[in-house]
Design an enzyme around this catalytic site. Structure first.
Site, PDB file in Angstrom:
ATOM      1  N   GLU A 166     -33.440 -16.654   3.329  1.00 13.08           N
ATOM      2  CA  GLU A 166     -32.538 -15.819   2.540  1.00 13.08           C
ATOM      3  C   GLU A 166     -32.889 -15.951   1.065  1.00 13.08           C
ATOM      4  O   GLU A 166     -33.034 -17.061   0.548  1.00 13.08           O
ATOM      5  CB  GLU A 166     -31.080 -16.273   2.722  1.00 13.08           C
ATOM      6  CG  GLU A 166     -30.532 -16.171   4.127  1.00 13.08           C
ATOM      7  CD  GLU A 166     -30.006 -14.780   4.486  1.00 13.08           C
ATOM      8  OE1 GLU A 166     -30.074 -13.863   3.625  1.00 13.08           O
ATOM      9  OE2 GLU A 166     -29.530 -14.627   5.629  1.00 13.08           O
ATOM     10  N   ASP A 184     -31.609  -5.386   4.320  1.00 13.72           N
ATOM     11  CA  ASP A 184     -32.237  -6.390   3.464  1.00 13.72           C
ATOM     12  C   ASP A 184     -33.668  -6.716   3.894  1.00 13.72           C
ATOM     13  O   ASP A 184     -33.993  -6.530   5.061  1.00 13.72           O
ATOM     14  CB  ASP A 184     -31.372  -7.678   3.455  1.00 13.72           C
ATOM     15  CG  ASP A 184     -31.176  -8.282   4.843  1.00 13.72           C
ATOM     16  OD1 ASP A 184     -30.944  -7.524   5.806  1.00 13.72           O
ATOM     17  OD2 ASP A 184     -31.270  -9.522   4.972  1.00 13.72           O
ATOM     18  N   HIS A 232     -34.749 -12.139   4.132  1.00  7.83           N
ATOM     19  CA  HIS A 232     -33.399 -11.571   4.034  1.00  7.83           C
ATOM     20  C   HIS A 232     -32.926 -11.614   2.585  1.00  7.83           C
ATOM     21  O   HIS A 232     -33.511 -12.295   1.748  1.00  7.83           O
ATOM     22  CB  HIS A 232     -32.383 -12.431   4.803  1.00  7.83           C
ATOM     23  CG  HIS A 232     -32.617 -12.599   6.254  1.00  7.83           C
ATOM     24  ND1 HIS A 232     -31.916 -11.891   7.207  1.00  7.83           N
ATOM     25  CD2 HIS A 232     -33.443 -13.433   6.943  1.00  7.83           C
ATOM     26  CE1 HIS A 232     -32.295 -12.287   8.415  1.00  7.83           C
ATOM     27  NE2 HIS A 232     -33.221 -13.220   8.285  1.00  7.83           N
ATOM     28  N   HIS A 268     -35.720  -8.229   7.312  1.00 10.96           N
ATOM     29  CA  HIS A 268     -34.642  -8.087   8.290  1.00 10.96           C
ATOM     30  C   HIS A 268     -34.456  -6.619   8.672  1.00 10.96           C
ATOM     31  O   HIS A 268     -34.217  -6.284   9.831  1.00 10.96           O
ATOM     32  CB  HIS A 268     -33.339  -8.664   7.707  1.00 10.96           C
ATOM     33  CG  HIS A 268     -32.296  -8.949   8.738  1.00 10.96           C
ATOM     34  ND1 HIS A 268     -31.013  -9.295   8.411  1.00 10.96           N
ATOM     35  CD2 HIS A 268     -32.348  -8.943  10.103  1.00 10.96           C
ATOM     36  CE1 HIS A 268     -30.314  -9.476   9.526  1.00 10.96           C
ATOM     37  NE2 HIS A 268     -31.098  -9.279  10.559  1.00 10.96           N
TER      38      HIS A 268
HETATM   39 ZN   LIG Z   1     -30.577 -10.342   6.736  1.00 16.16          ZN
END
Ligand SMILES: [Zn+2]
Length: 183
Positions: A117, A166, A35, A156
């Site tokens: 992330e 993303d 992400h 994602h």
């Molecule tokens: Zn995401």
């Protein structure tokens, strides 16, 4: 890079998020989801991602925060622009990162995935430090979870098509996969 029992990275800064729970009975980890996040969008640094993942984002601090402060979300790991690794959820637990999602016909990807992330946005190049850290972390995950392999790493945007974009075109998948081959 060592992963302690439960799925805690020994070299990560631990900042536990309440936004997690147990994986369903019998679910094993067999997908890694990449992400990006930046708060406010396009701005790096600051405490805002921590605040969001720990349910204390101040809705008055930025107009965008009013739209998201109520969300109950998390990811297992965050890699900052400087490569710093922060862990919010132990990898054996279910983090709330994917939302409505589908991979290979299986829905609710949170059940069986790990979410990482990268601090960033779709069209801004990620940093060298981020690629290095992501490769290091991914190699450790591949070694720990037998269900994971290099073909089971996705973005994602690929499991929430049309809803999420993303990690975006800025993420260099070829570079990432090349780094995975380097010990
Ligand atoms: Zn995401």
């Amino acid at each position: 890079m060592r992963i302690a029992p439960g799925g805690l990275f020994s070299e990560a800064e631990q900042r536990l998020s309440p936004n997690h729970d147990e994986r369903p009975e019998g679910a094993s980890v067999d997908l890694l989801v990449i992400h990006n996040i930046s708060l406010p969008p396009g701005q790096f640094g600051g405490p805002w991602i921590d605040d969001l993942f720990r349910n204390r984002l101040d809705p008055g601090a930025h107009p965008y925060f009013r739209e998201i402060a109520h969300l109950r979300v998390s990811a297992h790991l965050l890699i900052r622009r400087d490569g710093a690794l922060i862990q919010y959820v132990p990898c054996d637990q279910r983090a709330w990162h994917a939302g409505v999602s589908c991979h290979d016909g299986r829905e609710r990807c949170n059940d069986f995935s790990i979410g990482i992330e990268l601090e960033g946005e779709d069209t801004t190049p990620y940093t060298d430090a981020q690629y290095q850290q992501l490769a290091t972390v991914t190699r450790a995950l591949l070694a720990r979870y037998p269900g994971l392999n290099r073909q089971r790493i996705t973005g994602h945007s690929d499991i929430a098509t049309g809803r999420k974009s993303d990690p975006g075109p800025a993420f260099d998948w070829a570079r990432f996969h090349a780094l995975l081959s380097v010990e």
